[in-house]
Enzyme design. Structure first.
Site, short mmCIF file in Angstrom:
data_model
loop_
_atom_site.label_atom_id
_atom_site.label_comp_id
_atom_site.label_asym_id
_atom_site.label_seq_id
_atom_site.Cartn_x
_atom_site.Cartn_y
_atom_site.Cartn_z
N ASP A 143 -1.09 27.46 52.50
CA ASP A 143 -1.75 26.47 53.33
C ASP A 143 -2.87 27.15 54.11
O ASP A 143 -2.80 28.36 54.37
CB ASP A 143 -0.76 25.85 54.32
CG ASP A 143 0.18 24.85 53.65
OD1 ASP A 143 -0.28 24.15 52.74
OD2 ASP A 143 1.35 24.78 54.04
N ILE B 108 31.79 56.07 35.00
CA ILE B 108 31.48 54.64 35.02
C ILE B 108 30.81 54.27 36.34
O ILE B 108 31.38 54.50 37.41
CB ILE B 108 32.75 53.80 34.82
CG1 ILE B 108 33.31 54.05 33.42
CG2 ILE B 108 32.46 52.32 35.02
CD1 ILE B 108 34.67 53.45 33.18
N ASN C 91 31.94 63.20 42.00
CA ASN C 91 31.62 61.77 42.06
C ASN C 91 31.52 61.29 43.51
O ASN C 91 30.63 60.50 43.86
CB ASN C 91 32.71 61.00 41.31
CG ASN C 91 32.28 59.57 41.02
OD1 ASN C 91 31.21 59.33 40.49
ND2 ASN C 91 33.13 58.62 41.37
#
Length: 893
Positions: free
Chosen positions: A335, A291, A712
Site C-alpha cells: 500500500d 540418526i 553425539n
C-alpha cells in the site's frame, strides 16, 4: 449473568449492568469486576505441557527407547554374570537424561518466545472508560464496558447495542449465516428469539463488516454464546513448517540407512567373533549418534529465536511457515499511504472548478467547513484523533478560523453512510442552524463528479456542465501530477430531514463545492528500502486507492516506477481477463484506484509467473488478498483485527522498510537453518564412516558405545543452536530469492555434506591408526581410541566454524558469534576433561594423552578448516563473481 438482554431496552440494560453509556466504567470499578468475573477468554481444550511432561516427551522417540532397552539389557547381563561393572548402563542412562533435560529446556524457551509473540498479536478492543476512549487487550473487557465498534473490528464479547449506524456484522462462526447480519439498536425482541434474529445484539468472535456502533458488554469469556459452543476462532497451537516436514522425511530416510549400516556392522562383528553384547551396544550407540532425530526440533528452536529477534524490529510473525517464506519473497505489493509514505497528510491546496477559491475567503472557508463536518475524526484533550486524511481536513478548517470544538453542537450529525472502499465515498447528514438539513459527501473526485448535477458559483447553485466537469477533472489531474492526494466534496440541502439515510438516496443530484489537495511525503527510509529490494532481486510494487497520477508521481520519487513501466487502474483491471493480466503483469509497477477485491487478482497474476508474493493490507476486505498471498502483511497501527487475523505477519510500525528488513531476517533465519542442518548431517556421517570403514577392513572398533554417545552429546546440540543465531551475512540481500520448493541439498550442498562427513570420519580413523601404531605398544587400543575419540569430537566443533559463511572464514570476525565460540570452548573443555581427569577417563575407558599426542589431535582437528577453505577457494575460481541472475520476473531494474 445469563439474562435475556435482547428483550431489554437500552436504559434497562444500563441499569442492569450498572453502567453509563456516556461515561463508561471507572478504572476502580473495572478492577472490581475483573476480580468478580475473571478474564475474557475461552478455556483451551488442550492443556499446556508441564516440565515433567516435556521431559518424558523427549524420551518418546524410537531410538531413545531402543537405547534405554540396550542399557537395561547390558545391566541385566552384567548382573546375571555376577559382574559389578555397570558403568556402560549408567553412562548411557546419564547421557539420555542430560539430552532430555537439554531438549526440555530448549523446548520451554521456544514455547515462551512463541507465547510472547502471540501475546503481542492478541486482539484489541476499543472502550469508553471514565468518559474517554481507549484501546485495551480484549481479555481485559468486563460486563458493563461500553464497546466501540467500527468496520474491521472483531467483537470480543457478547454485547447489547446502544447505537448502530448502517451496522452489519459477520456472524457465521456463531449462527452459520454466510451473509452479514444488519443490526439495529432501537429494537427489542421476545425471550425465545433465535440467536440469528437478535438484531440488537453482537456476539463474541463475529466481526464488523460495515458501519459502526456502540454496545454494552453483557457477557464475557465462557458465558458468551461462542464460549458455550466452544467455537472461538483460534490459531493452531502446533504447526509444522514445510521445511520441518521435509527434514522429518530426510531424517527418517537417513535413519533407515543408518540402521541398515548398523545391522551390517553388527553382522560383520559377529562373523569376526567379536563379543555380541559389545557389538550390539556399538551398533545401537552408532544408530542413535548417526540418526539426526533432533533436526525438526533444532528448526523449531531456530525459528522461535528468529521470531523473537524479528519482534524487536517491528515484525510480529504469527505463523512459523512465514519465516521460511519470507526468505523466498520475490515480489512485495505494498500500500502507498502510511507504508511507503509518512501518513501525515497536510492540506496544501483548496480549489473549485474555477480556481478562484483562494481569492474568495468565504468560499474557501465554506469548502473547509464541509470537509470538517463530513469527518469522523474527534477531539480528545485538545488533540485531533482519527484517520490522517480526516485529521488534515479538520486541522485545515481550524487553521482557517473555524471553531471545530463547537461544530457538533452547531450542526449536529443526524445520520451517515460510512466510507467504503467499493464506493470510495462517505456521506453525513446534519441539522443546519435555523431550518433545514444538509447532506455532505466527500471522496474520490472521479467518482463524486459523476454524482454532481450542480456547482456553486457566486453563492448560487448553477448547472454543472460537461465543460466545467472537464475543467475540474483537469485540475484534479494537475494536482495528482504534483503527487497531491485529491479529495472532492459536495452537498445537498433539504427542507426536511431525509426519510432514508441510505447511499442511493443521499448520493445523487449533488452540488459540487470543491477539492482539497493533500500531500503525504514518502518515508525517508522507503527509497533506500526499494533500492535494497532491487539489489536483492525483489520487485517492489505499489498498490493504492489513490488517483493514478498521484500514485505514479510518488512511485517515481521512490524509484518503484521507472521508464518503460506501466500504471494500471482498477477500472482497467475490471476489463482485463486473468490471462491478459498475467501476460502484462511484468510491466506493471503501480496499481491505482484499486479496491481490495482487485488485490486478489494481482496476487494470483504474480503467482502464475512463479513469484512468491508478499502483500500488505489493513481493511476487512483485504483479508482474502492477505490469505491468497504467500506472505500476508497486516498493518499494526492502522490494520483492522480482521486483517491481522488473516495475516502471516504484522508490521507494528506500518513501514515498507520493515517488510524489507523482515525479508532480510527471513533469509538470515533460513540461511542459519541450512548451516545447522549441514553441520549436523556432515558430523553424523563422519561418525558412521569411522565405525563402518574400520569394520570393513577388520580393524578393532575405533570407538566404544559410550564414547559415541558422548560425541553425539557434545557436538550436536550447542553448536547447532549457536549456528541458528549466527549474524546475518552482509551480502544476503545481494543474492537472488530462494525458490519456494528448493531443496536444502540443492546447489551441491548434498555432495559437500557427504564429502565433509567422509573427511571427518577419515581424520578420526587416521588418529586411531597413529595412536595404535606409535603409542599403543602396551595399552592395546586404548591410546588409539582416545585419540580417535578426541579428534572426532573436536574436529566437529572446529567444522562448525566452516558453516558460518559461504566465503572464507577469515573474511568474518571469529567473535561475531560469541555463542558458537562459547559452544566450542565448552565442548572442548568437556572433551579434554573426560580424557584427562582420572576418575572420568576410567569410566570412558580412555587414556590421558601427553603433549605430543595432544599436538597430533589438535593438528588433525584443524584439518577441516584447511580442506573447506580450499573447497571454497575452488568454488570462487569456478564461479567468478557472477552478476545477480535475472529473476523469474525479468522486469527488475
Amino acid at each position: 449473568m445469563n439474562m435475556n438482554w435482547w428483550e431489554k431496552s437500552i436504559r434497562d440494560t444500563e441499569e442492569g449492568l450498572e453502567t453509563d453509556r456516556y461515561q463508561g466504567l471507572s478504572e476502580d470499578e473495572v478492577r472490581r469486576r475483573q476480580r468478580e468475573y475473571g478474564e475474557n477468554s475461552i478455556s483451551q481444550e488442550g492443556k499446556r505441557k508441564n516440565l515433567l511432561q516435556r521431559f518424558f516427551g523427549q524420551l518418546n522417540d524410537f531410538m531413545i527407547i531402543v537405547l534405554i532397552s540396550a542399557a537395561a539389557a547390558s545391566f541385566g547381563i552384567s548382573y546375571m554374570r555376577g559382574e559389578n561393572d555397570f558403568a556402560d548402563s549408567i553412562i548411557i542412562l546419564g547421557i539420555i537424561t542430560l539430552n532430555a533435560i537439554l531438549g526440555m529446556v530448549q523446548e520451554s524457551k521456544a514455547q515462551k518466545a512463541i507465547d510472547a509473540l502471540k501475546k503481542m498479536a492478541a486482539p484489541k478492543a476499543k472502550v469508553k472508560r471514565n468518559g474517554l476512549y481507549k484501546e485495551i487487550d480484549a481479555k481485559d473487557l468486563v460486563p458493563g464496558d461500553i464497546l466501540l465498534l467500527e468496520a474491521g473490528d472483531y467483537v470480543s464479547a457478547d454485547a447489547r447495542l446502544i447505537e448502530s449506524i448502517s451496522l452489519k456484522v459477520e456472524e457465521s462462526a456463531i449462527t452459520g449465516e454466510s451473509v452479514p447480519s444488519e443490526k439495529e439498536a432501537l429494537v427489542r425482541f421476545r425471550p425465545n428469539t433465535p440467536l440469528g434474529d437478535r438484531k440488537n445484539m453482537v456476539f463474541s468472535s463475529s466481526y464488523i463488516t460495515y458501519g459502526k456502533g456502540q454496545a454494552i458488554v453483557t457477557e464475557i469469556g465462557m458465558n458468551t454464546e461462542v464460549g458455550r459452543i466452544a467455537k472461538l476462532i483460534s490459531q493452531e497451537q502446533d504447526m509444522q513448517t514445510p521445511l520441518q516436514k521435509r527434514l522429518e522425511i530426510t531424517g527418517k530416510t537417513l535413519g533407515v540407512g543408518a540402521i541398515v549400516i548398523c545391522c551390517i556392522i553388527f553382522a560383520m562383528g559377529i562373523l569376526r567373533k567379536a563379543e555380541p553384547l559389545e557389538m550390539f551396544m556399538t551398533s545401537i550407540s552408532l544408530a542413535v549418534a548417526a540418526i539426526p532425530e533432533g533436526l525438526p526440533a533444532i528448526v523449531t528452536i531456530v525459528l522461535a529465536i528468529g521470531m523473537q529477534r524479528m519482534s524487536k524490529k517491528n515484525t510480529i510473525i504469527r505463523r512459523l511457515p512465514a519465516v521460511e517464506t519470507l526468505g523466498s519473497a520475490s515480489v512485495i505489493c505494498s500500500d502507498k499511504t502510511g507504508t511507503l509514505t509518512q501518513n501525515k497528510m497536510h492540506v496544501v491546496k483548496v480549489t473549485d472548478y474555477q480556481k478562484k477559491q483562494e481569492e474568495n475567503y468565504e468560499k474557501r472557508r465554506m469548502i473547509l467547513l464541509l470537509g470538517a463536518l463530513c469527518n469522523d475524526s474527534r477531539l480528545e484533550s485538545g488533540k485531533i484523533i482519527g484517520d490522517p486524511t480526516e485529521v488534515a481536513l479538520m486541522e485545515a478548517a481550524k487553521g482557517a478560523g473555524e471553531k471545530i470544538e463547537t461544530l457538533a453542537s452547531r450542526m449536529p450529525r443526524v445520520g451517515e453512510v460510512p466510507f467504503s472502499s467499493e464506493r470510495k465515498l462517505m456521506t453525513t447528514v446534519h441539522k443546519m442552524p435555523g431550518k433545514g438539513w444538509i447532506s455532505i459527501t466527500k471522496g474520490a473526485p472521479d467518482v463524486l463528479l459523476k454524482k454532481c448535477t450542480h456547482c456553486v458559483a457566486n453563492k448560487e447553485h448553477i448547472v454543472f456542465t460537461d465543460a466545467q466537469k472537464k475543467l475540474t477533472n483537469q485540475l484534479n489531474a494537475d494536482m495528482a501530477n504534483n503527487a497531491l492526494r485529491v479529495i472532492a466534496v459536495a452537498f445537498r440541502e433539504y427542507d426536511k430531514k431525509p426519510a432514508l439515510i441510505k447511499e442511493e438516496e443521499l448520493e445523487k443530484n449533488l452540488v459540487f463545492a470543491g477539492m482539497f489537495g493533500m500531500i503525504d511525503p514518502p518515508r525517508p527510509e522507503a527509497a533506500e528500502a526499494v533500492k535494497t529490494c532491487k539489489t536483492a532481486g525483489i520487485r517492489a510494487v505499489m498498490i493504492t486507492g489513490d488517483h493514478a497520477l498521484t500514485a505514479k508521481a510518488t512511485a517515481k520519487e521512490l524509484g518503484i516506477f521507472q521508464q518503460g513501466d506501466e500504471v494500471i487502474t482498477g477500472e482497467e483491471l475490471e476489463n482485463t481477463s486473468m490471462e491478459e493480466l498475467s501476460k502484462k503483469i511484468e510491466k506493471c509497477s503501480v496499481f491505482a484506484r484499486v479496491s481490495p477485491d482487485h488485490k486478489v487478482r494481482i496476487v494470483k497474476a504474480f503467482q502464475q509467473k512463479g513469484a512468491i508474493v508478499a502483500m500488505t493490507g489493513d481493511g476487512v476486505n483485504d483479508a482474502p488478498a492477505l490469505k491468497a498471498a504467500d506472505i500476508g502483511c497486516a498493518m499494526g497501527k492502522s490494520g483492522t483485527e480482521v486483517a491481522k487475523g488473516a495475516s502471516d505477519m504484522i508490521l507494528t510500525d506500518d513501514n515498507f522498510a520493515t517488510i524489507v528488513e523482515a525479508v532480510k531476517e527471513g533469509r538470515g533465519i533460513y540461511d542459519n537453518i541450512k548451516k545447522a542442518v549441514h553441520f549436523l548431517l556432515s558430523s553424523n556421517i563422519g561418525e558412521i564412516i569411522t565405525i563402518f570403514v574400520a569394520m570393513c577392513f577388520g580393524w578393532a572398533t575405533p570407538l566404544l558405545p559410550i564414547q559415541l554417545l558422548w560425541v553425539n552429546l557434545v557436538t550436536d546440540s550447542l553448536p547447532a543452536i549457536a549456528l541458528g543465531v549466527d549474524p546475518i551475512e552482509k551480502d544476503i540481500m545481494q543474492r537472488k530469492p530462494q525458490k519456494g520448493e528448493t531443496s536444502l541439498f540443492s546447489g551441491g550442498v548434498g555432495e559437500r555434506i557427504a564429502l565433509e562427513g567422509c573427511m571427518i570420519g577419515m581424520l578420526a580413523l587416521l588418529a586411531f591408526g597413529i595412536g595404535h601404531i606409535y603409542f599403543d605398544q602396551e595399552n592395546g587400543h586404548r591410546i588409539g581410541r582416545t585419540m580417535a575419540f578426541a579428534v572426532l569430537s573436536i574436529s566437529q566443533l572446529v567444522h562448525a566454524f566452516n558453516m558460518r559463511t559461504e566465503h572464507s572464514i577469515f573474511s568474518i570476525s571469529l567473535f561475531s558469534n560469541r555463542y558458537l565460540v562459547g559452544a566450542f570452548l565448552i565442548g572442548t573443555l568437556l572433551q579434554v576433561g573426560v580424557i584427562m581427569l582420572p576418575q572420568v577417563s576410567t569410566i570412558f575407558q580412555v587414556q590421558p594423552l601427553n603433549g605430543m599426542q595432544w599436538g597430533i589431535v589438535a593438528g588433525l582437528s584443524m584439518v577441516p578448516i584447511l580442506v573447506v577453505e580450499l573447497e571454497k577457494w575452488k568454488d570462487r575460481i569456478l564461479n567468478r563473481e557472477k552478476a545477480l541472475p535475472k529473476s523469474s520476473l525479468s522486469h527488475i531494474k
